[in-house]
Design a protein around this motif. Structure first.
Motif, PDB file in Angstrom:
ATOM      1  N   MET A   3     -98.736 -55.771  78.864  1.00 52.47           N
ATOM      2  CA  MET A   3     -99.807 -55.637  77.872  1.00 52.47           C
ATOM      3  C   MET A   3    -100.791 -54.608  78.385  1.00 52.47           C
ATOM      4  O   MET A   3    -100.868 -54.352  79.596  1.00 52.47           O
ATOM      5  CB  MET A   3    -100.524 -56.959  77.633  1.00 52.47           C
ATOM      6  CG  MET A   3     -99.652 -58.008  76.960  1.00 52.47           C
ATOM      7  SD  MET A   3    -100.565 -59.510  76.521  1.00 52.47           S
ATOM      8  CE  MET A   3    -101.603 -58.923  75.176  1.00 52.47           C
ATOM      9  N   GLY A   4    -101.522 -54.036  77.469  1.00 50.55           N
ATOM     10  CA  GLY A   4    -102.489 -53.053  77.911  1.00 50.55           C
ATOM     11  C   GLY A   4    -103.293 -52.483  76.775  1.00 50.55           C
ATOM     12  O   GLY A   4    -103.295 -53.031  75.665  1.00 50.55           O
ATOM     13  N   TRP A   5    -103.944 -51.385  77.077  1.00 52.59           N
ATOM     14  CA  TRP A   5    -104.837 -50.744  76.128  1.00 52.59           C
ATOM     15  C   TRP A   5    -104.561 -49.242  76.072  1.00 52.59           C
ATOM     16  O   TRP A   5    -104.405 -48.597  77.110  1.00 52.59           O
ATOM     17  CB  TRP A   5    -106.296 -50.960  76.545  1.00 52.59           C
ATOM     18  CG  TRP A   5    -106.697 -52.395  76.526  1.00 52.59           C
ATOM     19  CD1 TRP A   5    -106.578 -53.297  77.543  1.00 52.59           C
ATOM     20  CD2 TRP A   5    -107.283 -53.101  75.437  1.00 52.59           C
ATOM     21  NE1 TRP A   5    -107.059 -54.522  77.154  1.00 52.59           N
ATOM     22  CE2 TRP A   5    -107.494 -54.426  75.862  1.00 52.59           C
ATOM     23  CE3 TRP A   5    -107.673 -52.737  74.139  1.00 52.59           C
ATOM     24  CZ2 TRP A   5    -108.065 -55.392  75.041  1.00 52.59           C
ATOM     25  CZ3 TRP A   5    -108.243 -53.692  73.321  1.00 52.59           C
ATOM     26  CH2 TRP A   5    -108.430 -55.001  73.773  1.00 52.59           C
ATOM     27  N   TYR A   8    -101.856 -53.279  73.106  1.00 50.58           N
ATOM     28  CA  TYR A   8    -100.430 -53.264  72.843  1.00 50.58           C
ATOM     29  C   TYR A   8     -99.730 -54.288  73.737  1.00 50.58           C
ATOM     30  O   TYR A   8    -100.252 -54.699  74.765  1.00 50.58           O
ATOM     31  CB  TYR A   8     -99.838 -51.859  73.065  1.00 50.58           C
ATOM     32  CG  TYR A   8     -99.401 -51.598  74.489  1.00 50.58           C
ATOM     33  CD1 TYR A   8    -100.319 -51.220  75.462  1.00 50.58           C
ATOM     34  CD2 TYR A   8     -98.060 -51.734  74.860  1.00 50.58           C
ATOM     35  CE1 TYR A   8     -99.920 -50.987  76.762  1.00 50.58           C
ATOM     36  CE2 TYR A   8     -97.665 -51.510  76.156  1.00 50.58           C
ATOM     37  CZ  TYR A   8     -98.592 -51.126  77.103  1.00 50.58           C
ATOM     38  OH  TYR A   8     -98.194 -50.904  78.399  1.00 50.58           O
ATOM     39  N   ALA A   9     -98.561 -54.658  73.291  1.00 57.05           N
ATOM     40  CA  ALA A   9     -97.724 -55.583  74.058  1.00 57.05           C
ATOM     41  C   ALA A   9     -96.280 -55.116  73.962  1.00 57.05           C
ATOM     42  O   ALA A   9     -95.854 -54.601  72.933  1.00 57.05           O
ATOM     43  CB  ALA A   9     -97.857 -56.997  73.520  1.00 57.05           C
ATOM     44  N   GLU A  60    -104.620 -37.112  70.876  1.00 59.76           N
ATOM     45  CA  GLU A  60    -103.491 -38.028  70.873  1.00 59.76           C
ATOM     46  C   GLU A  60    -103.873 -39.355  71.507  1.00 59.76           C
ATOM     47  O   GLU A  60    -104.805 -39.434  72.320  1.00 59.76           O
ATOM     48  CB  GLU A  60    -102.316 -37.414  71.634  1.00 59.76           C
ATOM     49  CG  GLU A  60    -101.729 -36.180  70.963  1.00 59.76           C
ATOM     50  CD  GLU A  60    -100.472 -35.694  71.656  1.00 59.76           C
ATOM     51  OE1 GLU A  60     -99.836 -34.763  71.119  1.00 59.76           O
ATOM     52  OE2 GLU A  60    -100.122 -36.246  72.714  1.00 59.76           O
ATOM     53  N   ARG A  61    -103.130 -40.382  71.126  1.00 62.16           N
ATOM     54  CA  ARG A  61    -103.345 -41.686  71.737  1.00 62.16           C
ATOM     55  C   ARG A  61    -102.938 -41.617  73.201  1.00 62.16           C
ATOM     56  O   ARG A  61    -101.895 -41.061  73.542  1.00 62.16           O
ATOM     57  CB  ARG A  61    -102.540 -42.748  70.995  1.00 62.16           C
ATOM     58  CG  ARG A  61    -102.877 -44.166  71.351  1.00 62.16           C
ATOM     59  CD  ARG A  61    -102.138 -45.156  70.463  1.00 62.16           C
ATOM     60  NE  ARG A  61    -102.581 -45.084  69.082  1.00 62.16           N
ATOM     61  CZ  ARG A  61    -102.258 -45.982  68.153  1.00 62.16           C
ATOM     62  NH1 ARG A  61    -101.492 -47.010  68.479  1.00 62.16           N
ATOM     63  NH2 ARG A  61    -102.678 -45.847  66.920  1.00 62.16           N
ATOM     64  N   GLU A  62    -103.763 -42.199  74.075  1.00 62.01           N
ATOM     65  CA  GLU A  62    -103.486 -42.155  75.510  1.00 62.01           C
ATOM     66  C   GLU A  62    -103.589 -43.542  76.126  1.00 62.01           C
ATOM     67  O   GLU A  62    -104.387 -44.383  75.675  1.00 62.01           O
ATOM     68  CB  GLU A  62    -104.465 -41.206  76.226  1.00 62.01           C
ATOM     69  CG  GLU A  62    -105.912 -41.631  76.150  1.00 62.01           C
ATOM     70  CD  GLU A  62    -106.830 -40.762  77.004  1.00 62.01           C
ATOM     71  OE1 GLU A  62    -106.330 -39.873  77.727  1.00 62.01           O
ATOM     72  OE2 GLU A  62    -108.058 -40.985  76.949  1.00 62.01           O
ATOM     73  N   LEU A  63    -102.808 -43.748  77.163  1.00 59.86           N
ATOM     74  CA  LEU A  63    -102.858 -45.013  77.888  1.00 59.86           C
ATOM     75  C   LEU A  63    -104.146 -45.098  78.680  1.00 59.86           C
ATOM     76  O   LEU A  63    -104.525 -44.153  79.372  1.00 59.86           O
ATOM     77  CB  LEU A  63    -101.665 -45.129  78.831  1.00 59.86           C
ATOM     78  CG  LEU A  63    -101.642 -46.360  79.729  1.00 59.86           C
ATOM     79  CD1 LEU A  63    -101.440 -47.630  78.905  1.00 59.86           C
ATOM     80  CD2 LEU A  63    -100.554 -46.229  80.780  1.00 59.86           C
ATOM     81  N   VAL A  64    -104.817 -46.226  78.584  1.00 61.11           N
ATOM     82  CA  VAL A  64    -106.033 -46.473  79.349  1.00 61.11           C
ATOM     83  C   VAL A  64    -105.719 -47.368  80.551  1.00 61.11           C
ATOM     84  O   VAL A  64    -106.051 -47.040  81.687  1.00 61.11           O
ATOM     85  CB  VAL A  64    -107.109 -47.122  78.469  1.00 61.11           C
ATOM     86  CG1 VAL A  64    -108.346 -47.456  79.297  1.00 61.11           C
ATOM     87  CG2 VAL A  64    -107.462 -46.228  77.290  1.00 61.11           C
ATOM     88  N   ALA A  65    -105.097 -48.499  80.272  1.00 62.93           N
ATOM     89  CA  ALA A  65    -104.793 -49.450  81.344  1.00 62.93           C
ATOM     90  C   ALA A  65    -103.638 -50.342  80.904  1.00 62.93           C
ATOM     91  O   ALA A  65    -103.514 -50.650  79.714  1.00 62.93           O
ATOM     92  CB  ALA A  65    -106.007 -50.299  81.674  1.00 62.93           C
TER      93      ALA A  65
END
Length: 119
Positions: A34-36, A96-97, A44-49
């Protein structure tokens, strides 16, 4: 199927803090990661954590030392504690998961919550 409900966004001044929450509709023990992510206007959408079921964490370089991802298994909830916020952190944040079932990967997304960092 996994439903994700986010909360905790809002307006905060630079240097302030917010905590985002993401509640899952099923036990997070059944979820592999899971994360954000976040998406700012025009970007663009980017991974945070991210947080895996094995408690491994991964952070974007831009948030290391300021953001912390954690989970409460009893509440099926993942949190993102955001400190020392900067105007460039302004974005819509999405939980997200990911579930891995055999050879298949299934990704699920929340509806997004707005974070605005401004004086």
């Amino acid at each position: 199927q996994v439903q994700l409900v986010e909360s905790g966004g809002g307006l905060v001044q630079p240097g302030g803090s917010l905590r985002l929450s993401c509640a899952a509709s099923r036990s997070i023990f059944s979820i592999n990661a899971m994360g954000w992510y976040r998406q700012a206007p025009g970007k663009e959408r980017e991974l945070v954590a991210a947080l895996t079921s094995g408690s491994n964490t991964n952070y974007a370089d831009s948030v290391k030392g300021r953001f912390t991802i954690s989970r409460d298994n009893a509440k099926n909830t993942v949190y993102l504690q955001m400190n020392s916020l900067k105007p460039e952190d302004t974005a819509v944040y999405y939980c997200y998961a990911r579930r891995v079932v055999g050879a298949e990967e299934y990704d699920y997304w929340g509806q997004g919550t707005q974070v605005t960092v401004s004086s």
